[in-house]
Design an enzyme around this catalytic site. Structure first.
Site, PDB file in Angstrom:
ATOM      1  N   GLU A   1       0.943  -1.197  -0.143  1.00 22.38           N
ATOM      2  CA  GLU A   1       0.123   0.023  -0.063  1.00 22.38           C
ATOM      3  C   GLU A   1       0.859   1.342   0.029  1.00 22.38           C
ATOM      4  O   GLU A   1       0.329   2.196  -0.463  1.00 22.38           O
ATOM      5  CB  GLU A   1      -0.982   0.032   1.269  1.00 22.38           C
TER       6      GLU A   1
ATOM      7  N   THR B   1      -6.374   9.175  -1.468  1.00 23.91           N
ATOM      8  CA  THR B   1      -6.301   9.001  -0.067  1.00 23.91           C
ATOM      9  C   THR B   1      -5.359   9.626   0.541  1.00 23.91           C
ATOM     10  O   THR B   1      -5.488  10.318   1.720  1.00 23.91           O
ATOM     11  CB  THR B   1      -6.195   7.500   0.164  1.00 23.91           C
TER      12      THR B   1
HETATM   13  N1  HSE Z   1      -7.981   3.797   6.978  1.00 22.94           N
HETATM   14  C1  HSE Z   1      -7.591   4.772   5.673  1.00 22.94           C
HETATM   15  C2  HSE Z   1      -7.724   6.007   5.726  1.00 22.94           C
HETATM   16  C3  HSE Z   1      -8.560   3.842   4.528  1.00 22.94           C
HETATM   17  O1  HSE Z   1      -8.866   6.291   6.247  1.00 22.94           O
HETATM   18  O2  HSE Z   1      -6.960   6.787   5.200  1.00 22.94           O
HETATM   19  C4  HSE Z   1      -8.370   4.487   3.214  1.00 22.94           C
HETATM   20  O3  HSE Z   1      -8.919   3.530   2.346  1.00 22.94           O
END
Ligand code: HSE
Length: 305
Positions: free
Chosen positions: A128, A182
C-alpha cells in the site's frame, strides 16, 4: 504455473474504526493472475485501471510482491502480474489494497502456502506504501472477508468477525482523480483529538462491534453514522455530503458515512430500499453538477480466493 485470485472491494474505517475496521463487499472485485517467470517483475493492466502505474515499485501489487520475495529470501525471482481492475481507482473502495492482497495471496499459494494470514496482510500493507499511505484495514478485510478488526499493529494481528449479508448502497462521485487520492484527504486529519471526541469514538466503535456480533442491522447503521476522525475532514472533499447524508437517513437508511479515503459514500439499508437510496444519492450529486456511479452490493464473508 499461474494462480488467479479474486479480491473484493472493501469499506475501510467502516464508520468510526479509523485504520482498524474493514468490511469486505460482495462486489466489485479485482482479478489478479500471478505467474513465476524469468528474473523480472512485469505488470499488465486491464479493466478500470485509470492512473494505475505499471512500474513495480510504484504499483501496490508490484511493491507487495517485491516485499514478499525479499521476506522469503527469493529476491530477484521473476513474476508476471496481470491485473484486471473491476474496482474503480481512487474511489475509497480499497482498489489499491485489493491488488496488493491478491498478489501476495497468489504468491503464497505458488510457494506452498507457508505464510500465515497475518504475515500476508503485513506484506500487502507494505505494498500500500506505493499509493502513498500504509494502512492495513483495506488489505485485512480484502484478505479475510467479513468484518475485520486490527487487534495489534506491530506485529499485525487481525481478527475476522463473520457478518450478516448487510445490504449496502455505495455512490462514487466521479470527481477528478487528484481530488480523491487517499494520501491527500488523509493529510488533513488532525493528529490529536479532545478527550470528549475520544470518548465518543470509543463508544461508537464498541457499539459497532456489539451490533455486528448481534447481527443487528439497525445497530450497525447507527454506529457507522458516528465518526469524529475521518468524516468531519473527508466530508469537505465531497460536494453536498451532509445534505445527501441527511436525505438518505430521512428516507430510511440506518446509517451513512464515507468509505475509506473518500469520495464514495455508503449507506446501510434494507434490501428493498437499495434502489431508492441509490437514486437519492445520484440525484444529490447531479444537483451539484456531478456525475456519480451507484453500486448496490452487500457485505460478504469471502476474502481473497
Ligand atoms: N484507513 C484508511 C484511511 C483507509 O482512512 O486513510 C483508506 O482507504
Amino acid at each position: 504455473m499461474s494462480i488467479t485470485i479474486r479480491a473484493p472491494a472493501t469499506i475501510a474505517n467502516f464508520g468510526p474504526g479509523f485504520d482498524v475496521f474493514g468490511l469486505a463487499l460482495e462486489g466489485p472485485c479485482d482479478k489478479v493472475r500471478v505467474r513465476l517467470r524469468g528474473d523480472e517483475i512485469r505488470i499488465k493492466l486491464s479493466g478500470m485501471a485509470d492512473g494505475v502505474p505499471v512500474n513495480p515499485p510504484d504499483n501496490t501489487a508490484g511493491l507487495a510482491v517485491i516485499n514478499f520475495l525479499k521476506g522469503i529470501g527469493e529476491e530477484g525471482m521473476g513474476v508476471d502480474i496481470a491485473i484486471k481492475k473491476g474496482i474503480r481507482t481512487g474511489a475509497g473502495l480499497g482498489s489499491s489494497g485489493a491488488c496488493a492482497a491478491a498478489s501476495v495471496h497468489a504468491l503464497n499459494k505458488l510457494f506452498g502456502s507457508a505464510l500465515t494470514p497475518n504475515r500476508l496482510i503485513e506484506f500487502a500493507m507494505g505494498g500500500e506504501a506505493a499509493s502513498g499511505v500504509t494502512h492495513a484495514d483495506n488489505v485485512s478485510a480484502c484478505s479475510l472477508g467479513g468484518f475485520t478488526i486490527i487487534k495489534n499493529f506491530d506485529p499485525i494481528a487481525v481478527e475476522k468477525v463473520e457478518v450478516p449479508l448487510i445490504p449496502i448502497v455505495i455512490c462514487t462521485p466521479l470527481v477528478h482523480l487528484q481530488q480523491r487520492k487517499t494520501a491527500a484527504t488523509r493529510r488533513v486529519i488532525p493528529a490529536s483529538f479532545s478527550l470528549m471526541d475520544a470518548r465518543e469514538q470509543i463508544s461508537a466503535c464498541s457499539s459497532l462491534v456489539r451490533a455486528m456480533l448481534d447481527e443487528d442491522l439497525i445497530g450497525i447503521g447507527r454506529a457507522v453514522n458516528r465518526d469524529h476522525i475521518s468524516e468531519p475532514v473527508r466530508s469537505m472533499f465531497i460536494p453536498g455530503y451532509w445534505e445527501i447524508k441527511g436525505a438518505v437517513l430521512k428516507a430510511g437508511a440506518y446509517g451513512c458515512n464515507i468509505s475509506g479515503g473518500a469520495p464514495s459514500i455508503f449507506a446501510i439499508v434494507e434490501k428493498e430500499e437499495q434502489g431508492e437510496i441509490a437514486e437519492l444519492m445520484v440525484e444529490g450529486f447531479k444537483q451539484r453538477g456531478i456525475e456519480s456511479e451507484p453500486i448496490l452490493t452487500k457485505a460478504s464473508n469471502r476474502g481473497c480466493e
